[in-house]
Design a protein around this motif. Structure first.
Motif, PDB file in Angstrom:
ATOM      1  N   GLN A  61    -174.625  23.468 -63.488  1.00 31.14           N
ATOM      2  CA  GLN A  61    -174.041  23.075 -62.211  1.00 31.14           C
ATOM      3  C   GLN A  61    -174.225  24.177 -61.166  1.00 31.14           C
ATOM      4  OE1 GLN A  61    -172.665  19.996 -61.724  1.00 31.14           O
ATOM      5  NE2 GLN A  61    -173.343  19.580 -63.840  1.00 31.14           N
ATOM      6  N   PRO A  62    -174.316  23.797 -59.898  1.00 32.43           N
ATOM      7  CA  PRO A  62    -174.344  24.809 -58.838  1.00 32.43           C
ATOM      8  C   PRO A  62    -173.049  25.626 -58.847  1.00 32.43           C
ATOM      9  CG  PRO A  62    -174.896  22.630 -57.976  1.00 32.43           C
ATOM     10  CD  PRO A  62    -174.396  22.429 -59.378  1.00 32.43           C
ATOM     11  N   LYS A  63    -173.121  26.827 -58.325  1.00 26.74           N
ATOM     12  CA  LYS A  63    -171.958  27.708 -58.360  1.00 26.74           C
ATOM     13  C   LYS A  63    -170.745  27.070 -57.706  1.00 26.74           C
ATOM     14  CE  LYS A  63    -170.380  32.394 -57.327  1.00 26.74           C
ATOM     15  NZ  LYS A  63    -170.740  33.729 -56.781  1.00 26.74           N
ATOM     16  N   GLU A  64    -170.947  26.397 -56.604  1.00 30.94           N
ATOM     17  CA  GLU A  64    -169.822  25.767 -55.911  1.00 30.94           C
ATOM     18  C   GLU A  64    -169.139  24.736 -56.806  1.00 30.94           C
ATOM     19  OE1 GLU A  64    -169.068  22.974 -51.958  1.00 30.94           O
ATOM     20  OE2 GLU A  64    -170.768  24.369 -51.999  1.00 30.94           O
ATOM     21  N   ARG A  65    -169.941  23.954 -57.532  1.00 32.89           N
ATOM     22  CA  ARG A  65    -169.401  22.949 -58.439  1.00 32.89           C
ATOM     23  C   ARG A  65    -168.700  23.616 -59.631  1.00 32.89           C
ATOM     24  NH1 ARG A  65    -166.912  18.363 -59.680  1.00 32.89           N
ATOM     25  NH2 ARG A  65    -167.929  17.079 -61.268  1.00 32.89           N
ATOM     26  N   GLN A  66    -169.262  24.707 -60.135  1.00 33.08           N
ATOM     27  CA  GLN A  66    -168.619  25.448 -61.223  1.00 33.08           C
ATOM     28  C   GLN A  66    -167.216  25.882 -60.821  1.00 33.08           C
ATOM     29  OE1 GLN A  66    -171.162  28.782 -62.035  1.00 33.08           O
ATOM     30  NE2 GLN A  66    -172.775  27.551 -63.016  1.00 33.08           N
ATOM     31  N   LEU A  67    -167.095  26.438 -59.628  1.00 33.71           N
ATOM     32  CA  LEU A  67    -165.806  26.938 -59.169  1.00 33.71           C
ATOM     33  C   LEU A  67    -164.826  25.797 -58.899  1.00 33.71           C
ATOM     34  CD1 LEU A  67    -166.995  29.797 -56.785  1.00 33.71           C
ATOM     35  CD2 LEU A  67    -166.235  29.967 -59.164  1.00 33.71           C
ATOM     36  N   GLU A  68    -165.348  24.674 -58.421  1.00 35.08           N
ATOM     37  CA  GLU A  68    -164.499  23.505 -58.198  1.00 35.08           C
ATOM     38  C   GLU A  68    -163.909  23.014 -59.517  1.00 35.08           C
ATOM     39  OE1 GLU A  68    -165.065  18.753 -57.193  1.00 35.08           O
ATOM     40  OE2 GLU A  68    -166.622  20.169 -56.596  1.00 35.08           O
ATOM     41  N   LEU A  69    -164.740  22.952 -60.535  1.00 34.83           N
ATOM     42  CA  LEU A  69    -164.284  22.484 -61.844  1.00 34.83           C
ATOM     43  C   LEU A  69    -163.267  23.438 -62.469  1.00 34.83           C
ATOM     44  CD1 LEU A  69    -167.722  21.302 -63.258  1.00 34.83           C
ATOM     45  CD2 LEU A  69    -165.748  19.824 -62.815  1.00 34.83           C
ATOM     46  N   ILE A  70    -163.551  24.722 -62.403  1.00 33.19           N
ATOM     47  CA  ILE A  70    -162.639  25.673 -63.033  1.00 33.19           C
ATOM     48  C   ILE A  70    -161.314  25.705 -62.302  1.00 33.19           C
ATOM     49  CG2 ILE A  70    -163.168  27.850 -61.834  1.00 33.19           C
ATOM     50  CD1 ILE A  70    -162.952  27.410 -65.639  1.00 33.19           C
ATOM     51  N   GLU A  71    -161.316  25.478 -61.005  1.00 28.57           N
ATOM     52  CA  GLU A  71    -160.060  25.432 -60.245  1.00 28.57           C
ATOM     53  C   GLU A  71    -159.218  24.234 -60.682  1.00 28.57           C
ATOM     54  OE1 GLU A  71    -158.348  25.227 -55.653  1.00 28.57           O
ATOM     55  OE2 GLU A  71    -160.492  25.538 -56.016  1.00 28.57           O
ATOM     56  N   LYS A  72    -159.861  23.093 -60.858  1.00 25.81           N
ATOM     57  CA  LYS A  72    -159.143  21.909 -61.347  1.00 25.81           C
ATOM     58  C   LYS A  72    -158.571  22.157 -62.738  1.00 25.81           C
ATOM     59  CE  LYS A  72    -161.724  18.294 -58.867  1.00 25.81           C
ATOM     60  NZ  LYS A  72    -162.594  17.092 -59.033  1.00 25.81           N
ATOM     61  N   CYS A  73    -159.354  22.797 -63.583  1.00 22.65           N
ATOM     62  CA  CYS A  73    -158.898  23.101 -64.941  1.00 22.65           C
ATOM     63  C   CYS A  73    -157.676  24.022 -64.909  1.00 22.65           C
ATOM     64  CB  CYS A  73    -160.016  23.755 -65.742  1.00 22.65           C
ATOM     65  SG  CYS A  73    -161.355  22.631 -66.221  1.00 22.65           S
ATOM     66  N   CYS A  74    -157.721  25.025 -64.052  1.00 26.01           N
ATOM     67  CA  CYS A  74    -156.616  25.978 -63.978  1.00 26.01           C
ATOM     68  C   CYS A  74    -155.340  25.323 -63.453  1.00 26.01           C
ATOM     69  CB  CYS A  74    -157.003  27.158 -63.093  1.00 26.01           C
ATOM     70  SG  CYS A  74    -158.214  28.258 -63.862  1.00 26.01           S
ATOM     71  N   GLN A  75    -155.487  24.429 -62.499  1.00 23.08           N
ATOM     72  CA  GLN A  75    -154.315  23.715 -61.992  1.00 23.08           C
ATOM     73  C   GLN A  75    -153.661  22.893 -63.094  1.00 23.08           C
ATOM     74  OE1 GLN A  75    -155.848  21.479 -58.662  1.00 23.08           O
ATOM     75  NE2 GLN A  75    -155.871  23.250 -57.299  1.00 23.08           N
ATOM     76  N   LYS A  76    -154.479  22.229 -63.887  1.00 17.51           N
ATOM     77  CA  LYS A  76    -153.945  21.403 -64.974  1.00 17.51           C
ATOM     78  C   LYS A  76    -153.327  22.268 -66.075  1.00 17.51           C
ATOM     79  CE  LYS A  76    -154.118  17.557 -65.163  1.00 17.51           C
ATOM     80  NZ  LYS A  76    -153.131  16.513 -64.809  1.00 17.51           N
ATOM     81  N   GLU A  77    -153.945  23.413 -66.391  1.00 15.18           N
ATOM     82  CA  GLU A  77    -153.389  24.253 -67.449  1.00 15.18           C
ATOM     83  C   GLU A  77    -152.019  24.793 -67.050  1.00 15.18           C
ATOM     84  OE1 GLU A  77    -154.810  28.881 -67.104  1.00 15.18           O
ATOM     85  OE2 GLU A  77    -156.292  27.480 -67.842  1.00 15.18           O
ATOM     86  N   GLU A  78    -151.860  25.162 -65.781  1.00 17.57           N
ATOM     87  CA  GLU A  78    -150.566  25.655 -65.329  1.00 17.57           C
ATOM     88  C   GLU A  78    -149.505  24.566 -65.423  1.00 17.57           C
ATOM     89  OE1 GLU A  78    -150.714  27.646 -61.564  1.00 17.57           O
ATOM     90  OE2 GLU A  78    -152.285  29.034 -62.204  1.00 17.57           O
ATOM     91  N   GLU A  79    -149.915  23.333 -65.150  1.00 15.28           N
ATOM     92  CA  GLU A  79    -148.999  22.199 -65.301  1.00 15.28           C
ATOM     93  C   GLU A  79    -148.558  22.058 -66.752  1.00 15.28           C
ATOM     94  OE1 GLU A  79    -149.572  17.387 -65.268  1.00 15.28           O
ATOM     95  OE2 GLU A  79    -150.500  18.505 -63.623  1.00 15.28           O
ATOM     96  N   PHE A  80    -149.510  22.105 -67.666  1.00 18.06           N
ATOM     97  CA  PHE A  80    -149.200  21.989 -69.094  1.00 18.06           C
ATOM     98  C   PHE A  80    -148.314  23.136 -69.569  1.00 18.06           C
ATOM     99  CE2 PHE A  80    -152.212  18.921 -71.426  1.00 18.06           C
ATOM    100  CZ  PHE A  80    -152.287  18.066 -70.340  1.00 18.06           C
TER     101      PHE A  80
END
Length: 211
Positions: A61-80
């Motif tokens: 994935q392009p760097k921008e997409r990589q960072l978008e995905l990891i940000e979504k993952c981090c938001q969900k992990e904090e919720e959990f």
């Protein structure tokens, strides 16, 4: 020694199972991503800064997409993790309770902004620590963040407790002794001290009568 600085993942708690579940939920909703997230895989990545983790997981994935995905993952992990704390290592609270009576305690991690706060709130251990800092707060690598914690708290003789090669390198960059948490995720070439559980810190640096 006048203070102790801790890493989080692999040193204070093991959140890999919870984080793997959270990230898997996010990625299942991304039709262009076919990446399996397991606790074992995360244990090899934890300790790196988030852009490096993202590049490892989503190399096509392009760097921008990589960072978008990891940000979504981090938001969900904090919720959990906010809903249920990850398991901490054996006798961690006993360890923190005793050590904090003799030394100010700190946390420095390569995690995203907000993650340390989730750890402190979900475990209820916030009152044991004087200050904390992470890569997400500053954009800096761990060695520089250790230096900043030392500077702003006017520490003279700190030690760093961590479990990965990156932790070892950061402590050396900061010019302080390294305590290897051998029960964690990584391996290091050498260390000033090695512990098999958090409570070994009490045996090394404090008096159990302070309990």
């Amino acid at each position: 020694m006048d203070s102790i600085i801790f890493d989080v993942d692999g040193t204070l708690w093991n959140s890999t199972e919870t984080v793997a579940r959270a990230w898997s939920v996010v990625l299942s909703q991304e039709p262009d991503i076919n990446v399996e997230i397991t606790p074992e895989r995360l244990s090899k990545l934890f300790g790196k800064i988030l852009p490096e983790i993202a590049a490892n997981l989503f190399p096509d994935q392009p760097k921008e997409r990589q960072l978008e995905l990891i940000e979504k993952c981090c938001q969900k992990e904090e919720e959990f993790l906010s809903q249920q704390a990850a398991p901490v290592y054996d006798r961690l609270e006993d360890t923190l309770k005793i050590l904090s009576k003799k030394y100010p305690l700190y946390i420095v991690s390569n995690c995203q902004a907000g993650y340390i706060e989730v750890f402190l709130k979900s475990t209820g251990y916030g009152h044991y620590f004087q200050d904390h800092l992470c890569s997400g707060d500053t954009g800096l690598q761990k060695g520089d963040n250790i230096k900043e914690i030392i500077r702003r708290n006017q520490l003279k003789s700190a030690i760093y407790v961590g479990d990965t090669l990156g932790d070892y390198t950061a402590s050396k960059e900061a010019g302080i002794p390294f305590v290897y948490a051998a029960y964690g995720f990584g391996e290091v070439p050498s260390c000033d001290y090695s512990i098999q559980s958090p409570y070994d810190l009490v045996k090394l640096f404090a008096d159990e009568s302070l309990m």
